[in-house]
Design an enzyme around this catalytic site. Sequence first.
Site, short mmCIF file in Angstrom:
data_model
loop_
_atom_site.label_atom_id
_atom_site.label_comp_id
_atom_site.label_asym_id
_atom_site.label_seq_id
_atom_site.Cartn_x
_atom_site.Cartn_y
_atom_site.Cartn_z
N CYS A 133 0.84 -1.20 0.00
CA CYS A 133 0.00 0.00 0.00
C CYS A 133 0.87 1.25 0.00
O CYS A 133 1.43 1.62 1.04
CB CYS A 133 -0.93 -0.01 1.22
N CYS A 136 -0.40 3.96 2.31
CA CYS A 136 -0.13 3.71 3.73
C CYS A 136 1.34 3.95 4.09
O CYS A 136 1.64 4.52 5.14
CB CYS A 136 -0.49 2.26 4.09
N ASP A 137 2.23 3.49 3.24
CA ASP A 137 3.65 3.44 3.62
C ASP A 137 4.58 4.28 2.75
O ASP A 137 5.78 4.32 3.01
CB ASP A 137 4.13 1.99 3.59
#
Length: 306
Positions: A133, A136-137
């Site tokens: 992701c 997300c990261d």
Amino acid sequence: METYDTIIVGAGVTGYAAAMYAGRLGLKTLVIGETPGGTIIITDTVENYPGFIKLTGQELADNIKNHALDYKEFVNLKEGRVTKLERKDEKFIVHVKDEKYLAKTVIYATGSKWRELKVPGHDEYKNKGVHYCALCDGFFYRGKIGAVIGGADSAAKDALVLSEHAKKVYMIYRGSEIRPEPVNKKRVMEKENIELIHDTNIIEILGDPVKGVTKVKLDNPYKGKDELELDGVFIAIGHMPLSELAKEMGIKLNKKGEIMINRKSETNVPGFYAAGDIADTHFKQAITGVAEGVTAAHSAYEYIRR
């Protein structure tokens, strides 16, 4: 055991849409899901949902959920994981840990999970430089070098998100040409810090126990080298349907593990419906999943009425 007209397994936009329409039709409805909002909540920008020029995946999920809850007299939500499904006396028993619920119909909208890259080093460096992701990261790769594995639309979107943080992003894919939606392909091609590597697979992820990922090994040399130095790998090679529970109770699947449905979202078991990424439809988008969820709710209503 509490009885519902329909129990919706899955709390993504497909499940929420099915709940909205089930509530509108006056069906006593329970939505059960582990991840409220589903996988779309990790999508940074949604631009292909009719009626909204641009919004986040979280906003879209919240909008549809709130619409469903507007029928609060009929719709209830429960966070949890369904562990077993049974069919008994033309009804369904839905297990959630130590609890059981009885349903006249089931709408199965569990969606899918990320397809993992099965190469040496994947498990060792998962969450230590191997991710699924970018939204997300991606922030952790500010000023670093990252790679996105895959050539479809989700890979292009991840590359675009990652490019906002990383100084360099490689898109590595096995085909000769990337296959995202035209607008995203254009954006990728215009990004100066995104570089495409064609006709290539990653065959190993290498790194350091402390630093994490440091490079990947390629099956096709790039600029004369079969190793590419980078700091992180984001995998976007597709999804796998979460159909195990349906399979256990005899729901018919195709070779990909997707639930086979007709235009009414019906399966081979009367009263059991499927919608969204779990279904055997070729074109999978939030809008198509929502439409299938609404169709399933209407089919459930007709089934109960009969």
